[in-house]
Design an enzyme around this catalytic site. Structure first.
Site, PDB file in Angstrom:
ATOM      1  N   CYS A   1      -1.801  -4.291  -0.939  1.00 46.81           N
ATOM      2  CA  CYS A   1      -1.559  -5.081   0.267  1.00 46.81           C
ATOM      3  C   CYS A   1      -0.916  -4.123   1.246  1.00 46.81           C
ATOM      4  O   CYS A   1      -1.422  -3.009   1.425  1.00 46.81           O
ATOM      5  CB  CYS A   1      -0.721  -6.318  -0.035  1.00 46.81           C
ATOM      6  SG  CYS A   1       0.769  -5.996  -0.994  1.00 46.81           S
ATOM      7  N   SER A   2       0.180  -4.475   1.868  1.00 45.89           N
ATOM      8  CA  SER A   2       0.862  -3.529   2.740  1.00 45.89           C
ATOM      9  C   SER A   2       1.839  -2.671   1.940  1.00 45.89           C
ATOM     10  O   SER A   2       1.746  -1.443   1.932  1.00 45.89           O
ATOM     11  CB  SER A   2       1.608  -4.271   3.852  1.00 45.89           C
ATOM     12  OG  SER A   2       2.242  -3.362   4.730  1.00 45.89           O
TER      13      SER A   2
ATOM     14  N   GLY B   1       2.218  -3.113  -1.448  1.00 46.42           N
ATOM     15  CA  GLY B   1       1.693  -2.947  -2.805  1.00 46.42           C
ATOM     16  C   GLY B   1       2.580  -3.566  -3.854  1.00 46.42           C
ATOM     17  O   GLY B   1       2.611  -3.087  -4.999  1.00 46.42           O
ATOM     18  N   CYS B   2       3.276  -4.647  -3.517  1.00 45.86           N
ATOM     19  CA  CYS B   2       4.151  -5.271  -4.517  1.00 45.86           C
ATOM     20  C   CYS B   2       4.040  -6.800  -4.540  1.00 45.86           C
ATOM     21  O   CYS B   2       3.766  -7.380  -5.587  1.00 45.86           O
ATOM     22  CB  CYS B   2       5.594  -4.837  -4.323  1.00 45.86           C
ATOM     23  SG  CYS B   2       6.231  -5.023  -2.656  1.00 45.86           S
TER      24      CYS B   2
END
Length: 441
Positions: free
Chosen positions: A219-220, A222-223
């Site tokens: 995603c932006s 990554g979590c």
């Protein structure tokens, strides 16, 4: 699948669990259980989109491709173990302008076939991810990589599917990489419907096939959104392989994944969405595997083979049938290929008790309670129209099938109401006399 395996659906408390998850994650950082030294080096700090989301050393993706040309081995990405214990996912941040090359090094070196993207390039006026694919047919050159968009289509209202052809250092080798981008998933929020997320994951697995290579999910940061996607796919693999343990806990699974990637499943709302989606998957799996549900599905199969069969058949009368006529059952779809089953008896309703005057005027022999009959087509002297099931009446003919469970009128003067209306009864499996109870109707 035992009921205790899904008991957590009732007992989990979202708020308390998310507090526990945050507390455990903070303790790991304090006690250096999950270190992030490589990502904190001065040469690598600028490769992190967010300063509080740095790849853990224990599971970080180490790049070797192009190191001889002076490129470092660090990328803000971690391997996440899958349901089978393999490195099933690479969870990474959305590329920055100066990490586009590192992103494609990752994709090429680890043979990624499918990329799941859970964000837009720009959200709320802020840049969330650098575009790493071409928007048109014109190839995009990123270092030694040439990326061409070969196909783009909407998978559904929320997901876009792109097919990219990728080559390395002007070689003749082209690899096909599929990208699925979820367009309407808000940052730190959740989708409005889990079905579109499940469709996205199912399509990713179809495109991925049996390849042992990892899925790349980002995603932006990554979590948060990335963690939701990986966890849903993890549980889906458990269900498909029927290896979900009796002690399964969604909270424990999220904690385990958080030891591999920081802030995996980032907010309470995301955990609640994950909880709801997993519960829906488990419910569907129980419906498919439960013997009772399976029996119901088998018994009802003819009704649901075609969704159109649930609609009102156009062959049925548009207006109510006149009194005195009994129609076939309309619970089965209309089919012209079935002939009327053989019949062996007609049940006649007992009329209301007659007065003494009526008894004196009646013939001595009353109509028997039941009588032997045969299908119209076998009756001697039957009219051709009657042999085909047509009725000489003003009521439109019902075109429903006359199978062994269907009803058909036997007389225009058939009485309605009660339990004694005239019906043809299906032939039994073996010869037998009519039940004794009939004489007591």
């Amino acid at each position: 699948m035992a009921a205790r395996q899904v008991s957590f659906i009732v007992t989990d408390c979202h708020y308390l669990l998310t507090v526990d998850i945050r507390a455990c994650s903070a303790a790991w950082r304090t006690n250096n259980v999950c270190s992030a030294e490589a990502g904190s080096l001065p040469s690598n700090v600028r490769k992190n989109r967010y300063k509080d989301v740095v790849a853990y050393d224990q599971t970080r993706v180490i790049l070797s491709l192009l190191q001889e040309e002076g490129h470092g081995d660090y990328i803000n990405g971690n391997f996440i173990r899958g349901a089978d214990g393999s490195q099933a996912y690479i969870a990474t941040q959305g590329p920055l302008p100066h990490t586009l090359l590192d992103f494609w090094r990752l994709v090429w070196e680890f043979g990624v076939k499918v990329i799941l993207m859970a964000c837009r390039e720009t959200e709320n006026g802020r840049k969330k991810c650098e575009r790493y694919w071409p928007q048109e047919k014109k190839p995009l050159q990123i270092g030694p990589f040439c990326i061409t968009l070969t196909k783009e289509a909407a998978l559904n209202a929320d997901v876009i599917l792109r097919t990219l052809a990728v080559s390395f250092q002007k070689s003749q080798e082209f690899r096909s990489v599929h990208q699925l981008q979820y367009m309407s998933w808000p940052d730190r929020g959740v989708p409005s419907n889990p079905d579109t997320v499940l469709t996205m994951i199912e399509e990713a697995r179809r495109l991925h096939g049996p390849s042992p290579r990892p899925l790349c999910v980002h995603c932006s940061a990554g979590c948060g959104r990335t963690g939701v996607l990986c966890t849903i796919d993890y549980v889906r693999q458990l269900l498909l392989t029927q290896t979900i343990p009796a002690s399964f806990s969604l909270c424990d699974l999220v904690l385990e994944m958080r030891t591999q990637r920081p802030s995996f499943v980032q907010t309470e709302e995301q955990y609640g969405f994950l909880h709801h989606t997993v519960a829906q998957m488990l419910h569907s799996a129980l419906q498919r595997t439960s013997p009772l549900c399976q029996n119901l599905k088998e018994n009802c199969a003819p009704l649901y083979d075609d969704a159109l069969s649930l609609r009102t058949s156009p062959a049925l009368p548009a207006s109510p049938c006149p009194p005195g006529r009994v129609l076939r059952s309309s619970s089965m779809p209309a089919t012209q290929s079935l002939a009327m089953a053989d019949t062996y008896a007609v049940v006649h309703r007992r009329g209301t008790p007659a007065t003494a005057r009526e008894k004196s005027e009646r013939p001595a022999v009353e109509t028997p309670l039941y009588s032997q009959v045969a299908p119209r087509a076998q009756q001697p002297g039957a009219h051709p129209e009657q042999a085909q099931g047509a009725r000489p009446s003003s009521c439109p003919a019902d075109q429903s099938p006359t199978g062994p469970d269907a009803y058909e009128d036997v007389a225009d003067r058939a009485q309605t109401g009660g339990l004694g209306f005239n019906l043809r009864i299906g032939r039994p499996k073996g010869p037998r006399n009519p039940p004794a109870e009939w004489t007591r109707l």
